[in-house]
Design an enzyme around this catalytic site. Structure first.
Site, short mmCIF file in Angstrom:
data_model
loop_
_atom_site.label_atom_id
_atom_site.label_comp_id
_atom_site.label_asym_id
_atom_site.label_seq_id
_atom_site.Cartn_x
_atom_site.Cartn_y
_atom_site.Cartn_z
N THR A 226 -22.60 -15.24 30.76
CA THR A 226 -23.36 -14.05 31.12
C THR A 226 -22.49 -12.80 31.13
O THR A 226 -21.27 -12.87 31.30
CB THR A 226 -24.03 -14.25 32.50
OG1 THR A 226 -24.95 -13.19 32.72
CG2 THR A 226 -23.00 -14.28 33.62
N GLN B 243 -22.64 -10.69 38.74
CA GLN B 243 -22.59 -11.48 37.50
C GLN B 243 -21.34 -12.34 37.44
O GLN B 243 -21.37 -13.45 36.89
CB GLN B 243 -22.66 -10.55 36.28
CG GLN B 243 -23.99 -9.83 36.13
CD GLN B 243 -25.17 -10.79 36.11
OE1 GLN B 243 -25.99 -10.82 37.04
NE2 GLN B 243 -25.26 -11.59 35.08
N HIS C 74 -21.44 -16.08 38.50
CA HIS C 74 -22.06 -17.13 37.69
C HIS C 74 -21.04 -18.14 37.18
O HIS C 74 -21.29 -19.35 37.17
CB HIS C 74 -22.76 -16.52 36.48
CG HIS C 74 -24.16 -16.06 36.75
ND1 HIS C 74 -25.21 -16.93 36.92
CD2 HIS C 74 -24.68 -14.82 36.87
CE1 HIS C 74 -26.32 -16.24 37.14
NE2 HIS C 74 -26.03 -14.97 37.13
N GLU D 297 -25.58 -8.22 27.35
CA GLU D 297 -26.76 -8.97 27.79
C GLU D 297 -27.55 -8.15 28.81
O GLU D 297 -28.76 -7.97 28.69
CB GLU D 297 -26.30 -10.30 28.41
CG GLU D 297 -27.43 -11.15 28.97
CD GLU D 297 -26.92 -12.35 29.75
OE1 GLU D 297 -27.71 -13.28 29.97
OE2 GLU D 297 -25.73 -12.35 30.16
N HIS D 298 -26.86 -7.66 29.83
CA HIS D 298 -27.47 -6.79 30.85
C HIS D 298 -26.70 -5.47 30.84
O HIS D 298 -25.48 -5.46 30.96
CB HIS D 298 -27.35 -7.37 32.26
CG HIS D 298 -27.79 -8.80 32.38
ND1 HIS D 298 -26.91 -9.86 32.27
CD2 HIS D 298 -29.01 -9.34 32.61
CE1 HIS D 298 -27.57 -10.99 32.44
NE2 HIS D 298 -28.84 -10.70 32.65
N ASP E 80 -33.02 -10.69 37.21
CA ASP E 80 -32.78 -12.13 37.23
C ASP E 80 -33.94 -12.89 37.87
O ASP E 80 -34.18 -14.05 37.53
CB ASP E 80 -31.50 -12.44 38.01
CG ASP E 80 -30.25 -12.17 37.19
OD1 ASP E 80 -30.36 -12.05 35.96
OD2 ASP E 80 -29.16 -12.06 37.79
N GLU F 67 -39.37 -10.42 -14.06
CA GLU F 67 -38.51 -11.38 -13.36
C GLU F 67 -38.30 -12.65 -14.18
O GLU F 67 -37.72 -13.62 -13.67
CB GLU F 67 -39.11 -11.71 -11.99
CG GLU F 67 -39.10 -10.53 -11.03
CD GLU F 67 -39.47 -10.90 -9.61
OE1 GLU F 67 -39.93 -12.04 -9.40
OE2 GLU F 67 -39.28 -10.05 -8.72
N HIS G 274 -45.78 -17.49 -13.61
CA HIS G 274 -46.45 -16.72 -12.56
C HIS G 274 -47.55 -15.86 -13.17
O HIS G 274 -48.68 -15.79 -12.67
CB HIS G 274 -45.46 -15.82 -11.82
CG HIS G 274 -44.60 -16.53 -10.82
ND1 HIS G 274 -43.74 -17.54 -11.17
CD2 HIS G 274 -44.47 -16.38 -9.47
CE1 HIS G 274 -43.11 -17.97 -10.10
NE2 HIS G 274 -43.54 -17.28 -9.04
#
Length: 449
Positions: free
Chosen positions: A240, A262, A265, A332-333, A366, A420, A425
Protein backbone atom coordinates in the site's frame (compact mmCIF):
# COMPACT_ATOMS: atom_id res chain seq x y z
CA UNK A 1 12.87 8.25 10.94
CA UNK A 2 12.08 9.18 7.33
CA UNK A 3 14.48 10.24 4.58
CA UNK A 4 14.37 13.40 2.47
CA UNK A 5 14.67 13.94 -1.25
CA UNK A 6 15.37 17.55 -2.24
CA UNK A 7 14.18 18.36 -5.77
CA UNK A 8 14.31 22.12 -5.35
CA UNK A 9 16.38 24.47 -7.46
CA UNK A 10 16.87 22.52 -10.66
CA UNK A 11 14.30 21.86 -13.37
CA UNK A 12 12.52 18.57 -12.79
CA UNK A 13 13.34 15.87 -15.33
CA UNK A 14 10.67 14.40 -17.57
CA UNK A 15 8.98 10.99 -17.68
CA UNK A 16 10.86 7.99 -16.37
CA UNK A 17 13.81 10.11 -15.24
CA UNK A 18 11.56 11.80 -12.70
CA UNK A 19 9.94 8.52 -11.67
CA UNK A 20 13.38 7.06 -11.00
CA UNK A 21 14.09 9.80 -8.46
CA UNK A 22 11.06 8.92 -6.35
CA UNK A 23 10.86 6.35 -3.54
CA UNK A 24 9.41 2.93 -4.33
CA UNK A 25 9.29 -0.42 -2.54
CA UNK A 26 11.13 -3.46 -3.87
CA UNK A 27 8.35 -5.75 -5.07
CA UNK A 28 9.65 -8.20 -7.66
CA UNK A 29 6.68 -10.17 -8.94
CA UNK A 30 8.80 -11.77 -11.66
CA UNK A 31 11.11 -13.34 -9.08
CA UNK A 32 8.12 -14.75 -7.19
CA UNK A 33 6.56 -16.15 -10.34
CA UNK A 34 8.74 -19.26 -10.51
CA UNK A 35 8.08 -20.01 -6.84
CA UNK A 36 4.31 -20.00 -7.26
CA UNK A 37 4.35 -22.06 -10.46
CA UNK A 38 4.65 -25.47 -8.70
CA UNK A 39 1.98 -24.45 -6.18
CA UNK A 40 -0.44 -23.55 -8.94
CA UNK A 41 0.24 -26.73 -10.88
CA UNK A 42 -0.13 -28.88 -7.76
CA UNK A 43 -3.61 -27.43 -7.31
CA UNK A 44 -4.30 -28.12 -10.98
CA UNK A 45 -3.38 -31.79 -10.68
CA UNK A 46 -4.33 -32.62 -7.08
CA UNK A 47 -7.22 -30.27 -6.38
CA UNK A 48 -8.51 -30.10 -2.82
CA UNK A 49 -5.78 -32.42 -1.55
CA UNK A 50 -3.15 -29.89 -2.57
CA UNK A 51 -5.10 -27.07 -0.93
CA UNK A 52 -5.28 -29.03 2.33
CA UNK A 53 -1.55 -29.80 2.21
CA UNK A 54 -0.67 -26.15 1.60
CA UNK A 55 -2.89 -25.03 4.47
CA UNK A 56 -0.90 -27.30 6.74
CA UNK A 57 2.43 -26.11 5.31
CA UNK A 58 1.79 -22.36 5.19
CA UNK A 59 -0.94 -21.80 7.78
CA UNK A 60 -0.13 -24.50 10.33
CA UNK A 61 -3.54 -26.16 10.31
CA UNK A 62 -4.77 -29.47 8.88
CA UNK A 63 -8.21 -29.06 7.32
CA UNK A 64 -10.79 -31.73 6.67
CA UNK A 65 -12.44 -29.58 4.01
CA UNK A 66 -11.62 -26.20 2.46
CA UNK A 67 -15.28 -25.17 2.15
CA UNK A 68 -16.52 -23.14 5.13
CA UNK A 69 -19.75 -24.64 6.52
CA UNK A 70 -22.89 -22.51 6.35
CA UNK A 71 -23.33 -22.72 10.12
CA UNK A 72 -19.88 -21.15 10.63
CA UNK A 73 -21.00 -18.10 8.64
CA UNK A 74 -24.22 -17.83 10.63
CA UNK A 75 -22.41 -18.25 13.95
CA UNK A 76 -19.85 -15.58 13.04
CA UNK A 77 -22.60 -13.07 12.29
CA UNK A 78 -24.53 -13.94 15.43
CA UNK A 79 -21.43 -13.46 17.61
CA UNK A 80 -20.25 -10.27 15.89
CA UNK A 81 -19.80 -7.24 18.14
CA UNK A 82 -22.89 -5.05 17.54
CA UNK A 83 -20.73 -1.96 17.06
CA UNK A 84 -18.64 -3.71 14.40
CA UNK A 85 -21.80 -4.97 12.71
CA UNK A 86 -23.24 -1.45 12.60
CA UNK A 87 -20.00 -0.11 11.13
CA UNK A 88 -19.90 -2.84 8.47
CA UNK A 89 -23.54 -2.25 7.57
CA UNK A 90 -22.92 1.48 7.15
CA UNK A 91 -19.85 0.78 5.03
CA UNK A 92 -21.92 -1.56 2.83
CA UNK A 93 -24.71 1.02 2.53
CA UNK A 94 -22.36 3.78 1.41
CA UNK A 95 -20.47 1.52 -0.98
CA UNK A 96 -23.74 0.48 -2.61
CA UNK A 97 -24.77 4.11 -3.09
CA UNK A 98 -21.57 4.88 -4.98
CA UNK A 99 -21.21 1.66 -6.94
CA UNK A 100 -24.85 1.46 -8.00
CA UNK A 101 -24.37 4.71 -9.92
CA UNK A 102 -21.55 3.09 -11.92
CA UNK A 103 -23.75 0.50 -13.60
CA UNK A 104 -23.68 1.01 -17.35
CA UNK A 105 -26.78 0.65 -19.48
CA UNK A 106 -27.31 -0.71 -22.98
CA UNK A 107 -26.99 2.01 -25.61
CA UNK A 108 -27.83 1.92 -29.31
CA UNK A 109 -26.24 4.24 -31.87
CA UNK A 110 -28.07 4.66 -35.18
CA UNK A 111 -25.07 4.96 -37.50
CA UNK A 112 -27.13 5.26 -40.69
CA UNK A 113 -30.76 4.53 -41.55
CA UNK A 114 -31.04 0.76 -41.18
CA UNK A 115 -27.63 0.40 -39.55
CA UNK A 116 -27.05 0.40 -35.81
CA UNK A 117 -24.49 -0.66 -33.23
CA UNK A 118 -25.70 -1.52 -29.75
CA UNK A 119 -23.34 -1.87 -26.83
CA UNK A 120 -24.66 -4.07 -24.08
CA UNK A 121 -22.90 -4.69 -20.80
CA UNK A 122 -22.74 -8.23 -19.49
CA UNK A 123 -21.25 -9.26 -16.13
CA UNK A 124 -18.69 -12.03 -15.93
CA UNK A 125 -20.24 -15.42 -15.15
CA UNK A 126 -18.36 -16.10 -11.93
CA UNK A 127 -15.79 -14.27 -9.85
CA UNK A 128 -13.42 -15.40 -7.13
CA UNK A 129 -12.87 -12.79 -4.43
CA UNK A 130 -9.67 -12.90 -2.41
CA UNK A 131 -9.39 -11.36 1.05
CA UNK A 132 -5.99 -11.48 2.78
CA UNK A 133 -5.58 -12.62 6.35
CA UNK A 134 -1.97 -12.17 7.35
CA UNK A 135 -0.86 -9.34 9.63
CA UNK A 136 -4.36 -7.88 9.82
CA UNK A 137 -7.97 -8.87 9.30
CA UNK A 138 -9.76 -7.14 6.43
CA UNK A 139 -13.56 -7.41 6.51
CA UNK A 140 -13.55 -4.09 4.67
CA UNK A 141 -11.95 -5.87 1.70
CA UNK A 142 -14.90 -8.26 1.62
CA UNK A 143 -17.14 -5.23 1.11
CA UNK A 144 -14.89 -3.55 -1.45
CA UNK A 145 -14.72 -6.69 -3.60
CA UNK A 146 -18.25 -7.97 -3.20
CA UNK A 147 -20.34 -4.81 -3.53
CA UNK A 148 -19.19 -3.80 -7.03
CA UNK A 149 -19.50 -7.42 -8.21
CA UNK A 150 -23.03 -7.62 -6.83
CA UNK A 151 -24.00 -4.26 -8.30
CA UNK A 152 -22.62 -5.40 -11.65
CA UNK A 153 -24.97 -8.39 -11.49
CA UNK A 154 -22.36 -11.15 -11.30
CA UNK A 155 -24.51 -14.28 -10.90
CA UNK A 156 -21.97 -16.43 -9.05
CA UNK A 157 -19.22 -15.51 -6.63
CA UNK A 158 -17.03 -17.25 -4.11
CA UNK A 159 -14.61 -15.86 -1.56
CA UNK A 160 -11.32 -17.23 -0.26
CA UNK A 161 -9.38 -16.14 2.81
CA UNK A 162 -6.54 -17.94 4.61
CA UNK A 163 -7.36 -20.46 7.35
CA UNK A 164 -6.50 -19.28 10.86
CA UNK A 165 -5.14 -21.79 13.34
CA UNK A 166 -6.60 -19.90 16.32
CA UNK A 167 -10.08 -20.19 14.79
CA UNK A 168 -9.95 -23.91 14.10
CA UNK A 169 -8.86 -23.56 10.48
CA UNK A 170 -11.61 -21.14 9.49
CA UNK A 171 -10.93 -17.65 8.16
CA UNK A 172 -11.17 -14.86 10.71
CA UNK A 173 -14.73 -14.71 12.11
CA UNK A 174 -15.11 -11.00 11.23
CA UNK A 175 -14.46 -11.87 7.60
CA UNK A 176 -17.05 -14.65 7.81
CA UNK A 177 -19.52 -12.25 9.40
CA UNK A 178 -18.98 -9.72 6.60
CA UNK A 179 -19.65 -12.49 4.08
CA UNK A 180 -22.90 -13.33 5.87
CA UNK A 181 -23.98 -9.68 5.87
CA UNK A 182 -23.41 -9.55 2.11
CA UNK A 183 -25.11 -12.85 1.39
CA UNK A 184 -21.93 -14.61 0.28
CA UNK A 185 -22.43 -18.24 1.24
CA UNK A 186 -19.63 -19.85 -0.79
CA UNK A 187 -16.47 -19.27 1.25
CA UNK A 188 -13.19 -21.18 1.28
CA UNK A 189 -10.43 -21.37 3.88
CA UNK A 190 -7.66 -21.03 1.32
CA UNK A 191 -4.91 -18.43 1.13
CA UNK A 192 -2.08 -17.26 -1.07
CA UNK A 193 -1.25 -18.41 -4.58
CA UNK A 194 -3.17 -21.64 -4.03
CA UNK A 195 -6.41 -19.65 -3.67
CA UNK A 196 -5.87 -17.99 -7.04
CA UNK A 197 -5.09 -21.41 -8.55
CA UNK A 198 -8.29 -22.84 -7.04
CA UNK A 199 -10.33 -20.15 -8.78
CA UNK A 200 -8.41 -20.45 -12.03
CA UNK A 201 -8.52 -24.23 -12.41
CA UNK A 202 -11.38 -25.27 -10.17
CA UNK A 203 -11.23 -28.20 -7.78
CA UNK A 204 -13.62 -30.85 -6.46
CA UNK A 205 -15.10 -28.31 -4.03
CA UNK A 206 -14.84 -25.08 -5.99
CA UNK A 207 -15.91 -24.40 -9.57
CA UNK A 208 -13.51 -22.35 -11.68
CA UNK A 209 -14.07 -18.60 -12.03
CA UNK A 210 -13.83 -16.20 -14.94
CA UNK A 211 -12.08 -13.58 -12.85
CA UNK A 212 -10.19 -13.12 -9.58
CA UNK A 213 -10.06 -9.84 -7.66
CA UNK A 214 -8.75 -8.63 -4.34
CA UNK A 215 -5.53 -7.52 -2.68
CA UNK A 216 -2.87 -9.86 -1.38
CA UNK A 217 0.84 -10.39 -0.83
CA UNK A 218 3.51 -10.89 -3.48
CA UNK A 219 2.57 -14.56 -3.89
CA UNK A 220 -1.02 -13.63 -4.71
CA UNK A 221 0.22 -11.01 -7.16
CA UNK A 222 2.56 -13.55 -8.80
CA UNK A 223 -0.25 -16.09 -9.11
CA UNK A 224 -2.45 -13.47 -10.77
CA UNK A 225 0.29 -12.82 -13.30
CA UNK A 226 0.72 -16.58 -13.84
CA UNK A 227 -2.96 -16.96 -14.74
CA UNK A 228 -3.40 -13.76 -16.75
CA UNK A 229 -4.98 -14.82 -20.02
CA UNK A 230 -6.73 -17.79 -18.45
CA UNK A 231 -8.70 -15.62 -16.04
CA UNK A 232 -9.34 -11.91 -15.70
CA UNK A 233 -7.71 -10.08 -12.81
CA UNK A 234 -8.16 -6.64 -11.27
CA UNK A 235 -4.47 -5.86 -10.73
CA UNK A 236 -1.21 -7.22 -9.36
CA UNK A 237 -1.60 -5.31 -6.11
CA UNK A 238 1.63 -4.44 -4.33
CA UNK A 239 2.32 -2.84 -0.95
CA UNK A 240 0.00 0.00 0.00
CA UNK A 241 1.00 3.61 -0.65
CA UNK A 242 0.04 7.07 0.51
CA UNK A 243 1.31 10.32 -0.98
CA UNK A 244 0.41 13.65 0.56
CA UNK A 245 0.77 16.84 -1.47
CA UNK A 246 0.82 19.64 1.08
CA UNK A 247 1.77 23.30 1.50
CA UNK A 248 2.23 25.48 4.55
CA UNK A 249 -1.52 25.49 5.23
CA UNK A 250 -1.48 21.80 6.14
CA UNK A 251 -1.63 20.66 9.75
CA UNK A 252 1.53 18.61 10.50
CA UNK A 253 -0.40 16.58 13.08
CA UNK A 254 -2.83 15.44 10.38
CA UNK A 255 -0.11 14.75 7.83
CA UNK A 256 1.99 12.69 10.26
CA UNK A 257 -1.06 10.72 11.39
CA UNK A 258 -2.00 9.91 7.80
CA UNK A 259 1.52 8.76 6.89
CA UNK A 260 1.54 6.46 9.93
CA UNK A 261 -1.93 5.13 9.10
CA UNK A 262 -0.62 3.54 5.91
CA UNK A 263 2.76 2.56 7.35
CA UNK A 264 1.01 0.32 9.89
CA UNK A 265 -0.18 -2.00 7.09
CA UNK A 266 3.15 -3.54 6.19
CA UNK A 267 6.92 -2.96 6.51
CA UNK A 268 6.93 -2.38 2.73
CA UNK A 269 4.12 0.20 2.89
CA UNK A 270 5.05 3.54 1.33
CA UNK A 271 4.49 6.91 3.02
CA UNK A 272 5.47 9.93 0.92
CA UNK A 273 5.05 13.63 1.65
CA UNK A 274 5.54 16.07 -1.24
CA UNK A 275 5.73 19.68 -0.11
CA UNK A 276 7.07 23.09 -1.02
CA UNK A 277 7.30 24.03 2.66
CA UNK A 278 10.52 23.15 4.49
CA UNK A 279 8.83 24.31 7.69
CA UNK A 280 6.02 21.77 7.20
CA UNK A 281 8.57 19.04 6.43
CA UNK A 282 10.37 19.83 9.70
CA UNK A 283 7.12 19.91 11.67
CA UNK A 284 5.89 16.61 10.22
CA UNK A 285 9.20 14.91 10.91
CA UNK A 286 9.08 16.18 14.50
CA UNK A 287 5.45 15.09 14.87
CA UNK A 288 6.16 11.55 13.67
CA UNK A 289 8.20 10.70 16.78
CA UNK A 290 5.49 10.94 19.45
CA UNK A 291 2.74 9.63 17.18
CA UNK A 292 4.76 6.55 16.23
CA UNK A 293 5.62 5.96 19.88
CA UNK A 294 1.91 6.00 20.72
CA UNK A 295 1.03 3.52 17.96
CA UNK A 296 0.65 -0.26 18.16
CA UNK A 297 2.60 -1.92 15.34
CA UNK A 298 5.80 0.03 15.83
CA UNK A 299 8.81 -2.23 15.33
CA UNK A 300 7.33 -4.82 13.00
CA UNK A 301 5.57 -2.47 10.56
CA UNK A 302 5.54 1.29 11.10
CA UNK A 303 9.22 2.00 11.73
CA UNK A 304 10.49 -0.27 8.93
CA UNK A 305 7.96 1.27 6.55
CA UNK A 306 8.88 4.87 7.38
CA UNK A 307 12.62 4.16 7.30
CA UNK A 308 12.45 2.06 4.14
CA UNK A 309 13.53 3.25 0.72
CA UNK A 310 9.87 3.44 -0.29
CA UNK A 311 9.11 6.35 2.07
CA UNK A 312 10.39 9.92 2.00
CA UNK A 313 9.67 13.62 2.34
CA UNK A 314 10.12 15.17 -1.10
CA UNK A 315 10.86 18.89 -1.21
CA UNK A 316 9.81 20.84 -4.31
CA UNK A 317 9.82 24.51 -5.35
CA UNK A 318 6.05 24.93 -5.58
CA UNK A 319 2.68 23.22 -5.95
CA UNK A 320 3.07 23.08 -9.76
CA UNK A 321 6.26 21.08 -9.29
CA UNK A 322 4.55 19.04 -6.59
CA UNK A 323 1.80 18.10 -9.03
CA UNK A 324 4.39 16.90 -11.51
CA UNK A 325 5.97 14.76 -8.80
CA UNK A 326 2.73 13.15 -7.62
CA UNK A 327 1.65 12.50 -11.22
CA UNK A 328 4.99 10.80 -11.86
CA UNK A 329 4.58 8.80 -8.65
CA UNK A 330 0.98 7.72 -9.38
CA UNK A 331 0.04 6.95 -5.79
CA UNK A 332 -2.56 4.42 -4.73
CA UNK A 333 -3.90 7.03 -2.28
CA UNK A 334 -3.20 10.73 -2.80
CA UNK A 335 -4.15 13.34 -0.24
CA UNK A 336 -4.26 17.03 -1.21
CA UNK A 337 -3.72 19.22 1.82
CA UNK A 338 -3.14 22.64 0.27
CA UNK A 339 -4.86 25.96 -0.08
CA UNK A 340 -7.78 25.54 -2.51
CA UNK A 341 -7.35 21.77 -2.31
CA UNK A 342 -10.27 21.00 -4.62
CA UNK A 343 -8.76 23.04 -7.46
CA UNK A 344 -5.38 21.38 -6.97
CA UNK A 345 -7.01 17.92 -6.88
CA UNK A 346 -8.75 18.68 -10.16
CA UNK A 347 -5.35 19.04 -11.83
CA UNK A 348 -4.11 15.59 -10.75
CA UNK A 349 -3.93 13.05 -13.58
CA UNK A 350 -2.46 9.94 -11.95
CA UNK A 351 -3.80 8.53 -8.68
CA UNK A 352 -5.84 5.53 -7.56
CA UNK A 353 -8.03 7.75 -5.38
CA UNK A 354 -7.74 11.42 -4.40
CA UNK A 355 -8.64 12.71 -0.94
CA UNK A 356 -9.40 16.42 -0.84
CA UNK A 357 -8.59 18.63 2.12
CA UNK A 358 -8.07 17.99 5.83
CA UNK A 359 -11.39 16.21 6.43
CA UNK A 360 -11.05 13.45 3.85
CA UNK A 361 -8.18 11.25 5.12
CA UNK A 362 -7.30 7.95 3.48
CA UNK A 363 -8.72 6.09 6.49
CA UNK A 364 -12.17 7.37 5.52
CA UNK A 365 -11.76 5.85 2.07
CA UNK A 366 -10.51 2.58 3.56
CA UNK A 367 -13.81 2.05 5.33
CA UNK A 368 -16.74 4.37 4.87
CA UNK A 369 -16.41 7.08 2.22
CA UNK A 370 -18.36 4.94 -0.25
CA UNK A 371 -15.37 4.79 -2.59
CA UNK A 372 -13.46 1.58 -3.28
CA UNK A 373 -10.17 0.86 -1.55
CA UNK A 374 -8.93 -1.82 -4.00
CA UNK A 375 -6.68 0.52 -5.99
CA UNK A 376 -3.68 0.38 -8.34
CA UNK A 377 -0.25 0.42 -6.66
CA UNK A 378 3.36 0.67 -7.79
CA UNK A 379 2.70 3.56 -10.18
CA UNK A 380 0.03 1.64 -12.08
CA UNK A 381 -2.44 4.49 -11.51
CA UNK A 382 -1.00 6.06 -14.67
CA UNK A 383 -2.83 3.40 -16.69
CA UNK A 384 -5.21 1.52 -14.39
CA UNK A 385 -8.26 2.24 -12.23
CA UNK A 386 -9.46 0.97 -8.91
CA UNK A 387 -12.01 -1.79 -8.56
CA UNK A 388 -15.50 -0.75 -9.68
CA UNK A 389 -18.68 -2.11 -11.21
CA UNK A 390 -17.02 -1.74 -14.63
CA UNK A 391 -14.30 -4.18 -13.54
CA UNK A 392 -16.88 -6.97 -13.63
CA UNK A 393 -18.62 -5.98 -16.87
CA UNK A 394 -17.84 -6.75 -20.50
CA UNK A 395 -19.01 -4.53 -23.30
CA UNK A 396 -20.40 -6.44 -26.30
CA UNK A 397 -21.18 -4.71 -29.59
CA UNK A 398 -24.27 -5.89 -31.46
CA UNK A 399 -24.13 -4.92 -35.15
CA UNK A 400 -27.48 -4.81 -36.97
CA UNK A 401 -27.56 -3.65 -40.63
CA UNK A 402 -30.22 -3.98 -43.32
CA UNK A 403 -29.36 -4.87 -46.91
CA UNK A 404 -29.69 -1.24 -48.00
CA UNK A 405 -27.47 -0.02 -45.16
CA UNK A 406 -24.78 -2.54 -46.07
CA UNK A 407 -25.09 -1.67 -49.75
CA UNK A 408 -24.53 1.98 -48.92
CA UNK A 409 -21.08 1.30 -47.41
CA UNK A 410 -20.11 -1.89 -49.25
CA UNK A 411 -17.73 -0.18 -51.69
CA UNK A 412 -15.76 1.32 -48.77
CA UNK A 413 -15.49 -2.08 -47.07
CA UNK A 414 -14.25 -3.71 -50.27
CA UNK A 415 -11.75 -0.90 -50.87
CA UNK A 416 -10.29 -1.22 -47.37
CA UNK A 417 -10.17 -5.02 -47.62
CA UNK A 418 -8.20 -4.79 -50.84
CA UNK A 419 -5.92 -2.12 -49.36
CA UNK A 420 -5.09 -4.57 -46.57
CA UNK A 421 -4.60 -7.44 -49.05
CA UNK A 422 -7.49 -9.38 -47.55
CA UNK A 423 -9.57 -10.06 -50.66
CA UNK A 424 -11.76 -12.68 -48.98
CA UNK A 425 -13.05 -9.94 -46.68
CA UNK A 426 -14.23 -8.02 -49.72
CA UNK A 427 -15.57 -11.20 -51.33
CA UNK A 428 -17.79 -11.77 -48.27
CA UNK A 429 -19.43 -8.43 -49.07
CA UNK A 430 -19.65 -9.00 -52.83
CA UNK A 431 -21.27 -12.41 -52.35
CA UNK A 432 -24.33 -10.69 -50.92
CA UNK A 433 -24.88 -8.52 -53.98
CA UNK A 434 -24.20 -10.77 -56.97
CA UNK A 435 -26.60 -9.74 -59.73
CA UNK A 436 -27.61 -6.43 -58.15
CA UNK A 437 -27.51 -3.69 -60.76
CA UNK A 438 -26.77 -0.65 -58.67
CA UNK A 439 -24.68 -0.05 -55.58
CA UNK A 440 -23.73 3.10 -53.67
CA UNK A 441 -20.75 4.88 -55.17
CA UNK A 442 -21.27 3.27 -58.55
CA UNK A 443 -20.03 -0.09 -57.27
CA UNK A 444 -21.61 -3.13 -58.95
CA UNK A 445 -21.20 -6.88 -58.74
CA UNK A 446 -22.03 -8.86 -61.81
CA UNK A 447 -23.05 -12.52 -61.74
CA UNK A 448 -19.94 -14.64 -61.40
CA UNK A 449 -17.58 -11.65 -60.98
Amino acid sequence: MISRIDLRGDALPEGSALRDLLPRADFDVSAALEKVRPICEAVHHRGDAALIDYAEKFDGVRLESVRVPAEALADALEQLDPAVRAALEESIRRARLVHREQRRTTHTTQVVPGGSVTEKWVPVDRVGLYVPGGRSVYPSSVIMNAVPAQEAGVPSMALASPPQKEFGGLPHPTILAACALLGIDEVYAVGGAQAVAMFAYGTESCASASMVTGPGNIWVAAAKRYFTGRIGIDAEAGPTEIAVLADDTADPVHVAADLISQAEHDPLAAAVLVTDSAALADAVEKELEPQVAASKHIEDRIVPALRGRQSAIVLVDGIDEGLRVVDAYGAEHLEIQTADAAAVADRVRNAGAIFVGPWAPVSLGDYAAGSNHVLPTGGCACHSSGLSVQSFLRGIHIVDYTKDALADVAHHVVTLAEAEDLPAHGAAIKARFVGDEQMSGGWKVAEGK
